[in-house]
Design an enzyme around this catalytic site. Structure first.
Site, PDB file in Angstrom:
ATOM      1  N   TYR A 327      28.541  10.596  29.550  1.00 21.69           N
ATOM      2  CA  TYR A 327      29.134  10.462  30.888  1.00 21.69           C
ATOM      3  C   TYR A 327      30.019  11.671  31.163  1.00 21.69           C
ATOM      4  O   TYR A 327      30.880  12.016  30.355  1.00 21.69           O
ATOM      5  CB  TYR A 327      29.939   9.162  30.932  1.00 21.69           C
ATOM      6  CG  TYR A 327      30.529   8.773  32.286  1.00 21.69           C
ATOM      7  CD1 TYR A 327      30.197   9.429  33.464  1.00 21.69           C
ATOM      8  CD2 TYR A 327      31.434   7.719  32.367  1.00 21.69           C
ATOM      9  CE1 TYR A 327      30.728   9.054  34.683  1.00 21.69           C
ATOM     10  CE2 TYR A 327      31.975   7.329  33.591  1.00 21.69           C
ATOM     11  CZ  TYR A 327      31.628   7.997  34.738  1.00 21.69           C
ATOM     12  OH  TYR A 327      32.162   7.618  35.949  1.00 21.69           O
ATOM     13  N   CYS A 328      29.793  12.309  32.311  1.00 19.88           N
ATOM     14  CA  CYS A 328      30.617  13.423  32.785  1.00 19.88           C
ATOM     15  C   CYS A 328      30.626  14.530  31.721  1.00 19.88           C
ATOM     16  O   CYS A 328      29.586  14.924  31.215  1.00 19.88           O
ATOM     17  CB  CYS A 328      32.013  12.917  33.141  1.00 19.88           C
ATOM     18  SG  CYS A 328      33.069  14.143  33.949  1.00 19.88           S
ATOM     19  N   VAL A 329      31.802  15.039  31.355  1.00 19.02           N
ATOM     20  CA  VAL A 329      31.869  16.108  30.362  1.00 19.02           C
ATOM     21  C   VAL A 329      31.407  15.615  28.998  1.00 19.02           C
ATOM     22  O   VAL A 329      30.956  16.409  28.157  1.00 19.02           O
ATOM     23  CB  VAL A 329      33.285  16.711  30.297  1.00 19.02           C
ATOM     24  CG1 VAL A 329      34.287  15.708  29.743  1.00 19.02           C
ATOM     25  CG2 VAL A 329      33.321  17.965  29.432  1.00 19.02           C
ATOM     26  N   GLY A 331      28.766  13.927  28.668  1.00 17.00           N
ATOM     27  CA  GLY A 331      27.350  14.226  28.750  1.00 17.00           C
ATOM     28  C   GLY A 331      27.061  15.698  28.505  1.00 17.00           C
ATOM     29  O   GLY A 331      26.050  16.057  27.890  1.00 17.00           O
ATOM     30  N   LEU A 355      25.042  10.435  32.707  1.00 22.66           N
ATOM     31  CA  LEU A 355      25.682   9.826  33.873  1.00 22.66           C
ATOM     32  C   LEU A 355      26.635  10.838  34.501  1.00 22.66           C
ATOM     33  O   LEU A 355      27.614  11.250  33.871  1.00 22.66           O
ATOM     34  CB  LEU A 355      26.464   8.572  33.457  1.00 22.66           C
ATOM     35  CG  LEU A 355      25.694   7.525  32.641  1.00 22.66           C
ATOM     36  CD1 LEU A 355      26.616   6.373  32.258  1.00 22.66           C
ATOM     37  CD2 LEU A 355      24.482   7.023  33.417  1.00 22.66           C
TER      38      LEU A 355
END
Length: 590
Positions: A327-329, A331, A355
């Site tokens: 998720y986000c960073v 990811g 995500l």
């Protein structure tokens, strides 16, 4: 009489108390600076003035051009003056500069019915729109400078809105008069408290934090911490089904925030949803680093975070290839880790889910405003001096992306109305910021935002050059329509870089609400389309819209790419002894 004090004598007394409390707020701001605190405000003002100076050069370099710009502004002012005079004489006149549709700042009827407030409103809107035109029309200005100017101007015009202040907001003025100014006394007390809580910087409270407690009414999904390293704890969650999918699930959340955005409560928990669908769920809970971890690098977070998590999942389940979610960073780090494993010919994933994750930062949005060589050097010097980047810095940056939603409504509610904000789990999480290590954060900002090295194939980690095209596992990548942090176009372009099959899915709403969207809420929608080719606009024109949450779609995708079930697993798998209950101790470090 609605704009006259209820009790003039009491009002006068209360105004004196307001001044007294405002003095305490000023003292809370000045005291740390008198004791040697670095004042980042000076650097910020220098950046703003330098940026606007470059835009201004275009206009002042030609006297005729400058005169035309001034004439345009004064012409609009004269139009407003004439409009106001005609209204005073009884003519039915509409606004010459109405607010944008959906602008919540001017919803009180007095903004239209009262000529003074209507005049102030339109004067502000005319000036704001003229200033935006000056930025957009300035030629010979590079894209980055224009982007910065646009962003800084948004902060200034949001701050200068008449809706933010008592004397120019009819609703605030009525409330102040009716309460004889007692709302301002409470507001100035809260202002002093929030400046003191921020160590001399204003830390606007967005939620009543006293209501929430981790493990009691937030982050409550049952599980255990089964392992930990210097940079993270690994949590395994208790199964709620008799059998589970054979392939376990490891979630890599961002370290810029805390993982429990995915486990706010039982009704809004993505983690619990996954458990209830039969996943064996593991989550990385990142450390909130102090100066002792200052030298932890991007590769340390890969090795002691992502790869460590893979190994723990293997120990607990006996399964080597897993379903990985980032998720986000988190990811971005996961993508780097997978490319690193591919470079070392390590096959450890069955599927990958990203995500709101960027791997190509060409269209990275407003956060790029903060990234250039000059600003990075200043930030790196600050981090080396302190041993970490304080969480307040990133929290403030994220809030500045949406100032009219995340800053000024709370400024008005807290300090002008003197009201405590409502308890809200999402905003409690938003305020629970984390620090960042200098080595890791500097690498992230330089390699991703400044150099775009991961997308271009130039990122080197532990001697290995990373190539996202070597990630062959099926990828499910989710973007959100209104994302200010990982814009949908940025995610779309990055999705083209993976070497295996990619499902690009676009969700309604933004970076948080578009991701954390439980099916039973029946909110928003998502789009599915064809291959990740061409432009996002072309893809979306052919995509199919489905009402509701993307979560069931994702789970169906997972089951299509993995097979087999096994009896529900015991936490630790008989190999690791649980350390403590979820959500663990790392996440509780403030």
């Amino acid at each position: 009489m609605q704009y006259f004090a209820h009790d003039p004598e009491q009002f006068t007394t209360n105004l004196a108390r307001v001044v007294e409390e405002a003095g305490k707020a000023a003292s809370a701001y000045l005291r740390p600076r008198e004791n040697g605190k670095d004042d980042a405000t000076v650097e910020a003002v220098n950046q703003i003035m330098s940026t606007f100076g470059k835009v201004g050069e275009y206009w002042v370099s030609d006297p005729q051009r400058a005169a035309d710009a001034q004439t345009r502004l004064w012409g609009r002012y004269m139009d407003l003056w004439g409009n106001s005079v005609r209204r005073m004489m009884g003519s039915e006149e509409g606004d010459i500069e109405p607010p944008a549709k959906g602008d919540k700042r001017f919803k009180d009827p007095e903004w239209e019915n009262n000529q003074f407030f209507d005049f102030v409103k339109q004067l502000y809107l005319i000036t704001s729109h003229w200033a935006r035109d000056m930025v957009e029309e300035a030629q010979d200005v590079d894209d980055h400078t224009r982007h910065k100017a646009r962003f800084y101007l948004e902060q200034i015009t949001s701050a200068m809105s008449p809706s933010n202040y008592v004397m120019t907001n009819p609703e605030l003025l009525r409330e102040t008069m009716q309460n004889d100014g007692e709302n301002l006394i409470r507001g100035m007390k809260m202002l002093a408290e929030d400046i003191q809580a921020g160590g001399g910087d204003l830390l606007i409270r967005q939620s009543n934090t006293s209501v929430f407690e981790l493990g009691r009414n937030i982050a409550v999904t049952k599980g255990k911490v089964v392992a930990q390293s210097d940079v993270c704890q690994i949590i395994q969650y208790e199964p709620t089904t008799k059998s589970v999918l054979k392939t376990p699930l490891l979630i890599t959340p961002p370290w810029i925030n805390k993982f429990y955005i995915l486990d706010l409560n039982e009704q809004k928990s993505f983690i619990k949803y996954c458990v209830d669908q039969g996943h064996t769920v593991f989550v990385i809970s990142w450390a909130n680093p102090d100066a002792s971890l200052r030298d932890k690098t991007w590769f340390d977070y890969i090795k002691e975070g992502v790869l460590f998590g893979f190994d723990v999942v293997h120990q607990c389940t006996g399964v080597r290839k897993i379903n990985a979610v980032g998720y986000c960073v988190g990811g971005t780090l996961l993508a780097s880790a997978l490319a690193y494993m591919a470079a070392r010919r390590m096959s450890r994933v069955e599927t990958v889910t990203f995500l709101a994750t960027q791997v190509d930062f060409t269209y990275a949005g407003d956060l790029k405003v903060f990234i250039d060589e000059e600003q990075l050097e200043e930030l790196e010097a600050q981090m080396q001096r302190d041993g970490f980047l304080d969480g307040k810095s990133m929290a403030t940056a994220f809030n500045m992306l949406r100032p009219n939603d995340l800053i000024w409504p709370y400024f008005v509610n807290n300090y002008m109305r003197g009201k405590e904000p409502f308890p809200f789990d999402l905003l409690y999480w938003n305020a629970d910021a984390t620090r960042m290590t200098p080595a890791n954060h500097s690498f992230y900002l330089r390699s991703c935002y400044l150099e775009n090295a991961l997308a271009s194939g130039n990122m080197v980690v532990d001697g290995k050059t990373l190539d996202l095209g070597k990630i062959k596992a099926p990828v499910y990548t989710l973007a959100t329509v209104d994302d200010h942090i990982a814009p949908a176009r940025s995610v779309f372009e990055g999705a083209k870089l993976f070497g295996g099959p990619v499902d690009y899915v676009l969700s309604g709403s933004g970076h948080i609400a578009g991701v954390v969207n439980p099916p039973d809420k029946k909110k928003y929608q998502f789009w599915r389309g064809g291959p990740v080719e061409g432009s996002l606009e072309d893809w979306r024109s052919q995509a199919t819209e489905t009402a509701g949450s993307w979560w069931p779609d994702w789970h169906q995708w997972i089951t299509q790419h993995t097979s087999g079930e096994v009896p529900a697993r015991v936490i630790g798998g008989g190999k690791l002894t649980p350390i403590e209950d979820a959500p663990g101790s790392f996440v509780k470090v403030r």
